[in-house]
Design an enzyme around this catalytic site. Sequence first.
Site, mmCIF file in Angstrom:
data_model
loop_
_atom_site.group_PDB
_atom_site.id
_atom_site.type_symbol
_atom_site.label_atom_id
_atom_site.label_comp_id
_atom_site.label_asym_id
_atom_site.label_seq_id
_atom_site.Cartn_x
_atom_site.Cartn_y
_atom_site.Cartn_z
ATOM 1 N N ASP A 417 -12.667 19.487 19.542
ATOM 2 C CA ASP A 417 -12.206 19.734 20.895
ATOM 3 C C ASP A 417 -10.699 19.482 20.960
ATOM 4 O OD1 ASP A 417 -12.891 20.102 23.800
ATOM 5 O OD2 ASP A 417 -12.022 18.097 23.907
ATOM 6 N N GLU A 446 -10.190 23.983 18.575
ATOM 7 C CA GLU A 446 -9.319 24.614 19.558
ATOM 8 C C GLU A 446 -7.869 24.315 19.192
ATOM 9 O OE1 GLU A 446 -11.750 24.541 23.702
ATOM 10 O OE2 GLU A 446 -11.091 22.580 22.984
#
Length: 721
Positions: A417, A446
């Site tokens: 994340d 990400e």
Amino acid sequence: MYHPPEQKTASHVTIERASFVSFEKIQLEIVREYESVPVQIEKNGRPIEYVIDYEQTTETGTIERNLRLKRPISLEAVYTVFHPGQKTMVIVPREIVQTEEFERRYAYDGPLGLQFTQHGIEAYVWSPVAFSIWITVHDERTHREIERFKMNRGARGVWHGDIPRHLEGAFYRLEVKTPVDTKQVVDPYAKCVSINGEFGVLSDVESFIEEQVERVERPPLWKSTDAVIYELHIRDFTSHPSSTSQLKGLYGGVSEKGLRTLGGHTAGLDYMKELGVTHIQLLPVHDFGSVDEATRLPYNWGYDPIHWFSLEGSYASRPDVPMSRIYEYASLVADLHRAGLRIVTDVVMNHVYIREQSSLEALVPYYYFRYEPDGTIANGTGVGNDTASERYMMRRMIVDFVSFFATTYQVDGFRFDLMGIHDVETMNQVRAALDKIDPSILVYGEGWDLATPLGQSQKATSQNAAFMPRIGHFNDMIRDALKGSTFNDQERGFISGNDWREWELRECLTGAIHIPNVTVGRFPSPEYSINYAEAHDNYTIYDKLRLSCDGVDEPTRLRMQRLANAVVITSQGIPFLHAGQEFGRTKHGVENSYNSPDHINHFDWDLRDLRKDDIEYVKTLLKLRRLHTCFRYDSRQKVIDHFTFLPSPPGVIIYELTASHSYDAWQRVRVYLNGTFEEVAFPSDADWNVYVQGEQASVAPILRNPDEIQVESLSMTIIAC
């Protein structure tokens, strides 16, 4: 006689701040009225010498003064500063813990957490700035403290303590005293916690799993582009009123077999297996805040990490029984492996839920988090704090976490994340550590460029993908090219008739690699590109199309949805599907549904029945991808050798793939993408067979040797020979 700071006579505050900037330097902030009064500095109650380096007046009118000591400090000693007769202040090791010298002295590679031996339990805690640490043992039922054990300080800032083996299963905490405060916290390396993470548990997790859960080998994965990732929230999967699960909202509900929908179709684990995906990516399973484990309310995705090495209890059948969550999650992994599916853990180590209450901040204040140049806490994550992965022990914790989950739970992949908050070196160490366990373990994240105080070349962003070998990145370019900008509700994408997005889509169909004179390129090879059009964040495709295509009827929007799914599945790279995307999942117009109730977030099993044809379409495309390697090239050179764009009118993309080996039944493949509202046709130039056309997809030819190739509006056609 030495009087501790709290015992000294105090009048009023004359020093507002005192911290160690380095091992020889102290920075003070003094009220202006005492500018000319010399301060006294003591080490364990004895005066020490210093010289003034410089001073300046701050914007608020206080005096900032830097003092240089004659001798380097020892972090084991108590240093105080005061004006004679005025309030004494403990000097806090603040900026010093962020220095390279601190890392050189205290970086530690030995054991941390609990170690179980025949004779007892050994505990290891890292805190170079602590004055003392006690292990407090608590009764499991009453939480009353029943015993405490003093830890002893060792080399490089590690503390060691022994606990008798007969206390195994009891709850424990760490009582740590630092120059900042005295707090009771949970061991950050605790692998098992009590309900709501209030205590660590003295349990040998590794031995428990080895004895209680039958291990199943990882399903084979020959190369990363063979993967198809399916993102799922544990609670969502079974929370719909029509779900026939007996384990609603629980770990076990994900791997429940033999279920059928009310319409008689496969459900649960059988559904995911039948769909044809390879990896189940679960939203966070680490212990997180914001949900009361006792009531399982309110709803939350789980991006509020508290204890990384421990599991969330709200998904366990008995949140009040610490080993329940461990047994059920380990069983879930084994069940998925048994079904031929791999599992991915969502790593949320870019921040903690509440920094001020975290174990990390209590054990080594100011170390584990990143700060702006002005001394304020960094907030590139947007949720209050950024962890400092560039620091040795934070980096080590991240590597330790993935290694623990990959070995103890046999997890097969890690999705990071907000990976752009982390640094390149940390991600490379993660990859190296996992390669030693199993090189087929996926790592991706990400790679957004976020506003955190880290040099551009250090950030683990997509722009720096080439410096992080074999780490995938979510490709937001293909997402926005397909459905329009995520940050503009009204903007359309290629699937909804916006041919201005065509060039971006062309870039991504190749796996976002550079092909000379054809594409600019973003990644070194296709295996870096995680191709997606929808994830748990932001609008689903269905909801985005309702906003951007006002006046377009639902059958047409579902054609657009089908086209988006087809492009994601057939593009070079690694396909990523949000659970329910295959049938047009809706969150009823809620963009950020992280804390929305079940009726917004649930996996709609009624829609699974209603739109079974859309599901069959996705299933067949996944079969075709699996059968033919031309959709799964894993190197830039293979794409360059076997991928060719052909001339096409605006709003239409045509490309041809060739097989990389002679035994593939498809030696030539041509893909047509029509992003316009008109049907188009092209002359047939070979003995082509049609396998995908309009709403149909088949592993056997739909048409053989047609005179012309029909491409319906807002659709994909695939032909092969």
